[in-house]
Design an enzyme around this catalytic site. Structure first.
Site, PDB file in Angstrom:
ATOM      1  N   ARG A   1      -0.359 -34.576   7.099  1.00  0.00           N
ATOM      2  CA  ARG A   1       0.141 -35.578   8.046  1.00  0.00           C
ATOM      3  C   ARG A   1      -0.188 -36.951   7.485  1.00  0.00           C
ATOM      4  NH1 ARG A   1       2.941 -32.288   9.852  1.00  0.00           N
ATOM      5  NH2 ARG A   1       3.103 -31.472  11.970  1.00  0.00           N
TER       6      ARG A   1
ATOM      7  N   GLU B   1       6.482 -42.602  10.153  1.00  0.00           N
ATOM      8  CA  GLU B   1       7.699 -41.826   9.875  1.00  0.00           C
ATOM      9  C   GLU B   1       8.836 -42.221  10.810  1.00  0.00           C
ATOM     10  OE1 GLU B   1       7.080 -37.646   9.230  1.00  0.00           O
ATOM     11  OE2 GLU B   1       5.400 -38.045   7.891  1.00  0.00           O
TER      12      GLU B   1
ATOM     13  N   HIS C   1       9.121 -35.976   4.713  1.00  0.00           N
ATOM     14  CA  HIS C   1       8.670 -34.870   5.570  1.00  0.00           C
ATOM     15  C   HIS C   1       9.660 -33.696   5.455  1.00  0.00           C
ATOM     16  CE1 HIS C   1       6.027 -33.866   9.280  1.00  0.00           C
ATOM     17  NE2 HIS C   1       6.440 -32.753   8.693  1.00  0.00           N
TER      18      HIS C   1
HETATM   19  N1  LIG Z   1       4.969 -31.452   5.448  1.00  0.00           N
HETATM   20  C1  LIG Z   1       5.408 -30.462   6.197  1.00  0.00           C
HETATM   21  O1  LIG Z   1       6.613 -30.212   6.293  1.00  0.00           O
HETATM   22  C2  LIG Z   1       4.421 -29.593   6.914  1.00  0.00           C
HETATM   23  C3  LIG Z   1       3.128 -30.004   7.163  1.00  0.00           C
HETATM   24  N2  LIG Z   1       2.253 -29.175   7.797  1.00  0.00           N
HETATM   25  C4  LIG Z   1       0.876 -29.653   8.016  1.00  0.00           C
HETATM   26  O2  LIG Z   1      -0.002 -28.852   7.243  1.00  0.00           O
HETATM   27  C5  LIG Z   1      -1.142 -28.531   8.031  1.00  0.00           C
HETATM   28  C6  LIG Z   1      -1.782 -27.260   7.504  1.00  0.00           C
HETATM   29  O3  LIG Z   1      -0.898 -26.168   7.679  1.00  0.00           O
HETATM   30  P1  LIG Z   1      -1.434 -24.659   7.582  1.00  0.00           P
HETATM   31  O4  LIG Z   1      -2.192 -24.448   6.311  1.00  0.00           O
HETATM   32  O5  LIG Z   1      -0.305 -23.751   7.876  1.00  0.00           O
HETATM   33  O6  LIG Z   1      -2.449 -24.669   8.824  1.00  0.00           O
HETATM   34  P2  LIG Z   1      -3.274 -23.496   9.451  1.00  0.00           P
HETATM   35  O7  LIG Z   1      -3.294 -23.718  10.909  1.00  0.00           O
HETATM   36  O8  LIG Z   1      -2.900 -22.173   8.892  1.00  0.00           O
HETATM   37  O9  LIG Z   1      -4.719 -23.819   8.847  1.00  0.00           O
HETATM   38  C7  LIG Z   1      -5.502 -24.922   9.180  1.00  0.00           C
HETATM   39  C8  LIG Z   1      -6.914 -24.642   8.648  1.00  0.00           C
HETATM   40  O10 LIG Z   1      -7.735 -25.688   9.102  1.00  0.00           O
HETATM   41  C9  LIG Z   1      -8.931 -25.147   9.626  1.00  0.00           C
HETATM   42  N3  LIG Z   1      -9.434 -26.079  10.639  1.00  0.00           N
HETATM   43  C10 LIG Z   1      -8.761 -26.598  11.678  1.00  0.00           C
HETATM   44  N4  LIG Z   1      -9.535 -27.446  12.365  1.00  0.00           N
HETATM   45  C11 LIG Z   1     -10.722 -27.473  11.733  1.00  0.00           C
HETATM   46  C12 LIG Z   1     -11.942 -28.172  11.933  1.00  0.00           C
HETATM   47  N5  LIG Z   1     -12.111 -29.001  12.960  1.00  0.00           N
HETATM   48  N6  LIG Z   1     -12.955 -27.972  11.061  1.00  0.00           N
HETATM   49  C13 LIG Z   1     -12.813 -27.127  10.034  1.00  0.00           C
HETATM   50  N7  LIG Z   1     -11.697 -26.428   9.778  1.00  0.00           N
HETATM   51  C14 LIG Z   1     -10.670 -26.598  10.622  1.00  0.00           C
HETATM   52  C15 LIG Z   1      -8.530 -23.814  10.201  1.00  0.00           C
HETATM   53  O11 LIG Z   1      -9.638 -22.945  10.266  1.00  0.00           O
HETATM   54  C16 LIG Z   1      -7.512 -23.345   9.176  1.00  0.00           C
HETATM   55  O12 LIG Z   1      -8.138 -22.677   8.105  1.00  0.00           O
HETATM   56  C17 LIG Z   1      -0.572 -28.434   9.457  1.00  0.00           C
HETATM   57  O13 LIG Z   1      -1.561 -28.662  10.441  1.00  0.00           O
HETATM   58  C18 LIG Z   1       0.469 -29.528   9.476  1.00  0.00           C
HETATM   59  O14 LIG Z   1      -0.110 -30.746   9.891  1.00  0.00           O
HETATM   60  C19 LIG Z   1       2.604 -27.906   8.172  1.00  0.00           C
HETATM   61  C20 LIG Z   1       3.868 -27.456   7.967  1.00  0.00           C
HETATM   62  C21 LIG Z   1       4.894 -28.277   7.376  1.00  0.00           C
HETATM   63  O1  LIG Z   2       5.290 -27.460  10.955  1.00  0.00           O
HETATM   64  C1  LIG Z   2       4.865 -28.610  10.771  1.00  0.00           C
HETATM   65  O2  LIG Z   2       3.729 -28.970  11.107  1.00  0.00           O
HETATM   66  C2  LIG Z   2       5.731 -29.589  10.114  1.00  0.00           C
HETATM   67  O3  LIG Z   2       5.273 -30.602   9.653  1.00  0.00           O
HETATM   68  C3  LIG Z   2       7.158 -29.329  10.000  1.00  0.00           C
HETATM   69  O4  LIG Z   2       7.742 -29.331  11.210  1.00  0.00           O
HETATM   70  P1  LIG Z   2       8.096 -30.691  11.975  1.00  0.00           P
HETATM   71  O5  LIG Z   2       8.685 -31.601  10.971  1.00  0.00           O
HETATM   72  O6  LIG Z   2       6.774 -31.187  12.507  1.00  0.00           O
HETATM   73  O7  LIG Z   2       9.026 -30.219  13.024  1.00  0.00           O
END
Ligand SMILES: NC(=O)C1=CN([C@@H]2O[C@H](COP(=O)(O)OP(=O)(O)OC[C@H]3O[C@@H](n4cnc5c(N)ncnc54)[C@H](O)[C@@H]3O)[C@@H](O)[C@H]2O)C=CC1
Ligand SMILES: O=C(O)C(=O)COP(=O)(O)O
Length: 323
Positions: A236, A265, A283
């Site tokens: 983010r 954004e 994004h």
């Molecule tokens: N650029 C894009 O299009 C996208 C960006 N994202 C971003 O990527 C991030 C990560 O995605 P994923 O790996 O799928 O997330 P996820 O939910 O699978 O993993 C997040 C990790 O962070 C850890 N965590 C969360 N809060 C914590 C805390 N307070 N202290 C320690 N560990 C903590 C969790 O234990 C987990 O291992 C999302 O939250 C989102 O913001 C996700 C999808 C698309």
């Molecule tokens: O899944 C996420 O967190 C992403 O960043 C991608 O989806 P969005 O662009 O937030 O609809």
């Protein structure tokens, strides 16, 4: 039978896919309505559920919508929703864990390779009339360099085989994961965040945006990084203090950055756009036909579970909510 309204904010302008799914599932009591991008409170006033994208769902908004039972996100990140307020008001918030992990993993690897081979920078220079293979910062091999991963959720896990293919050493900062667990992925546990900053040749961020991670990377952190380091942010925008990043890229505190997310954004504005040693995508890391349809189906299933079956949605984020 009175139909319950579901208000939809989504990029695709038709809800045909969702309507087909409802027919297949035998659900007849939902009315799917495309939002007009007007005032969210006005449009959602008579809705039982809503699918939102970037719209901020704050406490005052939640307080004005007592009839709303569920906000379903077609994303992983839930940072645009006030989860405490939702829980206080019995509003379920759901997401789509893992729906685009493969896409974001591949996009992140693409950004790493882009900086390591200067592909975007070279393309920009060729189009500007130059033919200079030695443009910009010196290139080094990736093999045996160290990639630092901040947190270890679904996305970095998907990256592991690709990182191994690039022959990178993998260092992870994830306080909740043990060294033994990470060793199972061929990764080493960093004992502190500063160790991750100091040792990484490439630092890649994979945390949610939560109070603890807002401006996680600012002047102090960028100064601790290697001068030759790359920063990759597909998490983010607000995880990185963008003004500090711009200073670091201009002063040479780090070599280059590639980001899929920026702080503004909505306005799509950033000083990063003016820097040669920055690569920016809008994004877009999550995008693919497969991820879109996967997320749409998952979000709809959460709505059906809560509204039509009065059940607990599978991907409830605010698990303490009572309804
Ligand atoms: N650029 C894009 O299009 C996208 C960006 N994202 C971003 O990527 C991030 C990560 O995605 P994923 O790996 O799928 O997330 P996820 O939910 O699978 O993993 C997040 C990790 O962070 C850890 N965590 C969360 N809060 C914590 C805390 N307070 N202290 C320690 N560990 C903590 C969790 O234990 C987990 O291992 C999302 O939250 C989102 O913001 C996700 C999808 C698309
Ligand atoms: O899944 C996420 O967190 C992403 O960043 C991608 O989806 P969005 O662009 O937030 O609809």
């Amino acid at each position: 039978m009175e139909k319950k309204k579901i208000l939809y904010y989504q990029i695709d302008d038709t809800l045909d896919y969702e309507s087909d799914l409802l027919r297949q599932w035998g659900i007849t009591d939902l009315e799917l309505v495309q939002a007009k991008e007007g005032d969210f409170v006005e449009e959602a006033r008579d809705a039982a559920g809503a699918v939102v994208e970037y719209q901020q769902v704050t406490r005052p908004i939640i307080e004005q919508l007592p009839q709303l039972k569920i906000v379903a996100l077609q994303s992983i990140g839930v940072d645009n929703i006030d989860l405490d307020a939702a829980t206080d008001h019995g509003l379920c918030v759901t997401n789509c864990p893992g729906f685009c992990s493969e896409e974001v993993a591949l996009h992140t690897i693409g950004l790493i390779i882009d900086l390591a081979r200067k592909i975007t920078a070279l393309d920009r220079s060729v189009r500007a009339g130059s033919w200079d293979p030695l443009l910009g910062y010196p290139i080094h091999r990736l093999s045996n360099k160290t990639i630092g991963l901040y947190f270890f959720g679904s996305i970095p896990k998907k990256m592991i085989p690709m990182l191994r293919g690039l022959q990178l050493s993998i260092l992870v900062y994830a306080p909740t994961k043990t060294a033994e667990y990470l060793a199972g992925f061929g990764a080493e546990k960093a004992n502190s965040f500063d160790e991750l900053l100091r040792r990484s040749d490439i630092l890649s961020l994979h945390c949610p945006l939560i109070p603890e991670t807002e401006h996680l990377i600012s002047d102090r952190e960028l100064q601790l990084m290697k001068k030759t380091a790359f920063l990759i942010n597909t998490a983010r925008g607000r995880v990185v203090d963008e003004a500090a990043l711009v200073r670091a890229l201009k002063s040479g505190a780090i070599q280059a950055a590639a980001v899929d997310v920026i702080e503004d954004e909505v306005g799509a504005k950033s000083e990063l756009f003016t820097l040669e040693n920055a690569v920016i995508t809008p994004h877009a890391a999550f995008v693919s036909e497969d991820s879109f349809y996967g997320a749409r189906k998952t979000a709809l299933a959460q709505l059906v579970q809560r509204i039509c079956r009065n059940g607990r949605p599978e991907h409830l984020v605010n698990s303490a909510v009572h309804f």
